[in-house]
Design a protein around this motif. Structure first.
Motif, mmCIF file in Angstrom:
data_model
loop_
_atom_site.group_PDB
_atom_site.id
_atom_site.type_symbol
_atom_site.label_atom_id
_atom_site.label_comp_id
_atom_site.label_asym_id
_atom_site.label_seq_id
_atom_site.Cartn_x
_atom_site.Cartn_y
_atom_site.Cartn_z
ATOM 1 N N LEU A 262 50.917 2.772 57.443
ATOM 2 C CA LEU A 262 50.248 3.458 58.556
ATOM 3 C C LEU A 262 49.111 2.620 59.128
ATOM 4 O O LEU A 262 48.879 2.618 60.346
ATOM 5 C CB LEU A 262 49.703 4.809 58.096
ATOM 6 N N ILE A 263 48.395 1.916 58.254
ATOM 7 C CA ILE A 263 47.291 1.059 58.713
ATOM 8 C C ILE A 263 47.811 0.026 59.706
ATOM 9 O O ILE A 263 47.233 -0.186 60.779
ATOM 10 C CB ILE A 263 46.604 0.375 57.513
ATOM 11 N N SER A 264 48.915 -0.640 59.356
ATOM 12 C CA SER A 264 49.453 -1.680 60.239
ATOM 13 C C SER A 264 50.025 -1.081 61.519
ATOM 14 O O SER A 264 49.866 -1.652 62.603
ATOM 15 C CB SER A 264 50.520 -2.492 59.504
ATOM 16 N N LEU A 265 50.695 0.057 61.417
ATOM 17 C CA LEU A 265 51.247 0.713 62.615
ATOM 18 C C LEU A 265 50.123 1.150 63.552
ATOM 19 O O LEU A 265 50.205 0.973 64.774
ATOM 20 C CB LEU A 265 52.084 1.929 62.199
ATOM 21 N N HIS A 266 49.080 1.708 62.983
ATOM 22 C CA HIS A 266 47.914 2.158 63.767
ATOM 23 C C HIS A 266 47.261 0.962 64.457
ATOM 24 O O HIS A 266 46.859 1.037 65.635
ATOM 25 C CB HIS A 266 46.927 2.837 62.823
ATOM 26 N N GLU A 267 47.178 -0.168 63.741
ATOM 27 C CA GLU A 267 46.525 -1.356 64.287
ATOM 28 C C GLU A 267 47.260 -1.900 65.509
ATOM 29 O O GLU A 267 46.628 -2.438 66.427
ATOM 30 C CB GLU A 267 46.417 -2.434 63.208
ATOM 31 N N VAL A 268 48.574 -1.774 65.544
ATOM 32 C CA VAL A 268 49.353 -2.236 66.702
ATOM 33 C C VAL A 268 48.840 -1.584 67.978
ATOM 34 O O VAL A 268 48.551 -2.260 68.975
ATOM 35 C CB VAL A 268 50.853 -1.915 66.521
ATOM 36 N N SER A 269 48.718 -0.263 67.955
ATOM 37 C CA SER A 269 48.267 0.469 69.144
ATOM 38 C C SER A 269 46.771 0.308 69.380
ATOM 39 O O SER A 269 46.312 0.221 70.527
ATOM 40 C CB SER A 269 48.608 1.956 68.998
ATOM 41 N N THR A 270 45.996 0.244 68.290
ATOM 42 C CA THR A 270 44.547 0.073 68.429
ATOM 43 C C THR A 270 44.231 -1.252 69.117
ATOM 44 O O THR A 270 43.407 -1.309 70.047
ATOM 45 C CB THR A 270 43.866 0.125 67.044
ATOM 46 N N ALA A 271 44.872 -2.337 68.675
ATOM 47 C CA ALA A 271 44.650 -3.647 69.298
ATOM 48 C C ALA A 271 45.073 -3.631 70.760
ATOM 49 O O ALA A 271 44.412 -4.228 71.626
ATOM 50 C CB ALA A 271 45.435 -4.721 68.540
ATOM 51 N N PHE A 272 46.163 -2.929 71.052
ATOM 52 C CA PHE A 272 46.650 -2.846 72.432
ATOM 53 C C PHE A 272 45.624 -2.162 73.332
ATOM 54 O O PHE A 272 45.239 -2.703 74.388
ATOM 55 C CB PHE A 272 47.972 -2.075 72.468
ATOM 56 N N PHE A 273 45.168 -0.982 72.953
ATOM 57 C CA PHE A 273 44.207 -0.249 73.786
ATOM 58 C C PHE A 273 42.870 -0.978 73.878
ATOM 59 O O PHE A 273 42.233 -1.004 74.932
ATOM 60 C CB PHE A 273 44.003 1.172 73.235
ATOM 61 N N GLN A 274 42.444 -1.575 72.768
ATOM 62 C CA GLN A 274 41.165 -2.291 72.778
ATOM 63 C C GLN A 274 41.182 -3.436 73.779
ATOM 64 O O GLN A 274 40.242 -3.601 74.560
ATOM 65 C CB GLN A 274 40.858 -2.825 71.377
ATOM 66 N N GLU A 275 42.254 -4.217 73.784
ATOM 67 C CA GLU A 275 42.298 -5.408 74.632
ATOM 68 C C GLU A 275 42.715 -5.108 76.065
ATOM 69 O O GLU A 275 42.201 -5.717 77.000
ATOM 70 C CB GLU A 275 43.238 -6.438 74.003
ATOM 71 N N GLU A 276 43.632 -4.169 76.234
ATOM 72 C CA GLU A 276 44.107 -3.879 77.586
ATOM 73 C C GLU A 276 43.106 -3.029 78.370
ATOM 74 O O GLU A 276 42.969 -3.175 79.592
ATOM 75 C CB GLU A 276 45.466 -3.171 77.533
ATOM 76 N N MET A 277 42.394 -2.137 77.694
ATOM 77 C CA MET A 277 41.409 -1.283 78.359
ATOM 78 C C MET A 277 40.002 -1.867 78.280
ATOM 79 O O MET A 277 39.068 -1.341 78.896
ATOM 80 C CB MET A 277 41.425 0.119 77.729
ATOM 81 N N VAL A 278 39.851 -2.967 77.492
ATOM 82 C CA VAL A 278 38.555 -3.626 77.259
ATOM 83 C C VAL A 278 37.518 -2.604 76.797
ATOM 84 O O VAL A 278 36.499 -2.361 77.449
ATOM 85 C CB VAL A 278 38.068 -4.375 78.522
ATOM 86 N N ILE A 279 37.817 -1.993 75.665
ATOM 87 C CA ILE A 279 36.906 -1.022 75.062
ATOM 88 C C ILE A 279 36.646 -1.439 73.615
ATOM 89 O O ILE A 279 37.260 -2.380 73.104
ATOM 90 C CB ILE A 279 37.485 0.413 75.098
ATOM 91 N N THR A 280 35.737 -0.757 72.947
ATOM 92 C CA THR A 280 35.434 -1.093 71.560
ATOM 93 C C THR A 280 36.608 -0.701 70.661
ATOM 94 O O THR A 280 37.410 0.175 71.002
ATOM 95 C CB THR A 280 34.175 -0.372 71.066
ATOM 96 N N ARG A 281 36.670 -1.355 69.514
ATOM 97 C CA ARG A 281 37.729 -1.035 68.546
ATOM 98 C C ARG A 281 37.673 0.443 68.143
ATOM 99 O O ARG A 281 38.712 1.097 68.026
ATOM 100 C CB ARG A 281 37.575 -1.924 67.310
ATOM 101 N N ARG A 282 36.476 0.954 67.933
ATOM 102 C CA ARG A 282 36.335 2.338 67.478
ATOM 103 C C ARG A 282 36.882 3.323 68.508
ATOM 104 O O ARG A 282 37.563 4.290 68.166
ATOM 105 C CB ARG A 282 34.871 2.636 67.165
ATOM 106 N N LYS A 283 36.588 3.077 69.790
ATOM 107 C CA LYS A 283 37.114 3.960 70.835
ATOM 108 C C LYS A 283 38.638 3.874 70.892
ATOM 109 O O LYS A 283 39.317 4.895 71.059
ATOM 110 C CB LYS A 283 36.508 3.583 72.196
ATOM 111 N N ALA A 284 39.163 2.660 70.765
ATOM 112 C CA ALA A 284 40.616 2.490 70.779
ATOM 113 C C ALA A 284 41.251 3.219 69.600
ATOM 114 O O ALA A 284 42.288 3.881 69.745
ATOM 115 C CB ALA A 284 40.965 1.000 70.732
ATOM 116 N N ALA A 285 40.619 3.112 68.428
ATOM 117 C CA ALA A 285 41.147 3.776 67.238
ATOM 118 C C ALA A 285 41.109 5.292 67.379
ATOM 119 O O ALA A 285 42.006 6.002 66.902
ATOM 120 C CB ALA A 285 40.360 3.338 66.009
#
Length: 453
Positions: free
Chosen positions: A325-348
């Motif tokens: 689950l950690i790795s699956l969650h990270e896929v989407s977290t990294a996507f939202f963080q970089e594409e929306m240019v927001i903090t990791r915590r907000k993306a998570a």
């Protein structure tokens, strides 16, 4: 806008444990044993190991090459390497696949937490009919499964939200060794049972008369599923690799760990099952319906030991589920963080809330409400079917075609050899496998899963 700095793993051990945690999950501890039981035991294992070598490792290296070269989330990595062409859709499909799997996978992960709780309060005792009724009643409950789904995703959020080094890498260095220790403890207990020898024989004495196209294609599909290929996990984690990381060596190490854990899972389950006369081909119900009864019967003379083994087993399942689950969650977290240019915590937070909603809907479709069905199947089954039998093989197939036929071989060779600092003597073999063997095998998997082969 928040300024983004590219994270990285701090050590080679962190790379291996975090990425192995992505591959090692319920696919090894839950799916592999029942697939082995349904497909002839030892002969399935031999074919599975061969498939990991010929299919899994080349596909894993391909995702590593894309992720590390682009140093970006999976969608952006394909976009950068394809120059913004139509090939970019592979990356978006990978992110979507990982996102959807996170939602329904969290439901099954939540069941593991419920069974820990049930073991603690003494509910894992009764007749085979009791365990059947217990699972059916719990899984269709409108509240409890949703509650545990939310809990497991909250734990995942707390880890992913702390970043690559302080969250994912640090957790992996604790979770993976703990998972392995629990696995070995239960294996030792199971193999000491009377009659366990037949279960060990089932796992290690192949009956070659069992080989047929179904066994071969099932092993191919399991190798693909078990290694987390085409879910965006490997590509995302590779974006945190250093330029000195040996991609081939890392892929082989992860493949070996994956196979080792899967075989240990078989040693944990089948000696106990044979000890009490339970059929090895009990299917997906093996973990949540059959095994509680197996542990109760197998350790009947030592009820305290049976209780402890049952508790440790479901703790093991929960850890395996959490690492994936950690790795699956990270896929989407990294996507939202970089594409929306927001903090990791907000993306998570975005990923956690949205996947909790998906998980709740999937859970409720299992019996709490009849409205969440489609063409006679629950939404949980549809999510499983669409991601596992359509998206995964399609993304895997296109990734192989992309690396083998579209990306300039110079770029692939540079990443494979760390810009010439490694010998790369297996490069041409790798390229041959990824251009021809892997796409053909994945195509066969796809047709087999759709019932067309």
């Amino acid at each position: 806008m928040a300024k983004l700095e590219r994270a990285s793993f701090s050590s080679k051990l962190g790379v291996i444990l975090a990425t192995a945690g992505s591959a090692v999950g319920l696919g090894n501890v839950w799916r592999f044993p029942y697939m082995t039981g349904e497909n002839g035991g030892a002969v399935f294992i031999l074919i599975y190991v061969l498939c990991v070598l010929l299919l899994g490792i080349p596909c894993m290296i391909s995702e590593f090459i894309i992720g590390r070269h682009a140093q970006a989330n999976t969608a952006r990595a394909f976009r950068k390497m394809s120059g913004g062409s139509a090939w970019s859709v592979i990356g978006y499909m990978g992110v979507l696949t990982g996102f959807l799997i996170t939602g329904y996978y969290a439901v099954v992960s939540g069941w593991c937490l419920q069974y820990i709780w049930a073991s603690l309060i003494g509910h894992m005792q009764g007749t085979p009919e009791y365990f059947q009724h217990y699972f059916e009643t719990f899984s269709s409950d409108p509240v409890r499964p949703v509650f545990w789904t939310g809990i497991i995703l909250l734990i995942t959020f707390l880890i992913v939200g702390h970043g690559v080094r302080d969250g994912i890498e640090r957790a992996s260095k604790i979770l993976m060794p703990t998972l392995f220790i629990l696995l070995v403890v239960i294996v030792v207990a199971a193999c000491m049972l009377p009659g366990a020898k037949e279960g060990i024989k089932f796992l290690f004495q192949p009956d070659f008369s069992m080989i047929n196209s179904r066994v071969f294609l099932s092993a191919l599909g399991q190798s693909f599923y078990s290694l987390s290929i085409a879910m965006g996990c490997l590509c995302t984690f590779a974006s945190y690799f250093s330029k000195s990381t040996n991609l081939t060596k890392s892929a082989i190490q992860i493949g070996v760990i994956d196979c080792f854990v899967a075989i240990l899972a078989g040693l944990m389950i089948f000696p106990a099952a044979f000890s009490v006369g339970v059929s090895p081909d009990s299917g997906p119900s093996l973990i949540f319906i059959t095994l509680p009864n197996v542990f109760q019967q197998a350790f009947g003379q030592w009820p305290a030991l049976g209780y402890l083994v049952s508790l440790l087993f479901y703790a093991l399942l929960s850890l395996a589920a959490l690492t994936s689950l950690i790795s699956l969650h990270e896929v989407s977290t990294a996507f939202f963080q970089e594409e929306m240019v927001i903090t990791r915590r907000k993306a998570a937070v975005i990923v956690t809330i949205s996947t909790t909603i998906i998980g709740a809907i999937c859970s409720l479709s299992l019996g709490a409400t009849g409205a969440l069905t489609f063409f006679g199947s629950t939404l949980f089954d549809w999510f499983d079917f669409v991601t596992g039998q359509i998206f995964l093989p399609v993304v895997g197939f296109l990734t192989c075609i992309f690396i083998g036929w579209f990306v300039p071989h110079r770029i692939v060779h540079d990443e494979f050899t760390n810009r010439g600092t490694l010998r790369g003597r297996f490069f041409h073999l790798y390229l041959f496998l990824v251009k021809y063997v892997c796409p053909i095998c994945i195509l066969f998997i796809f047709l087999h899963q759709l019932g067309l082969l």
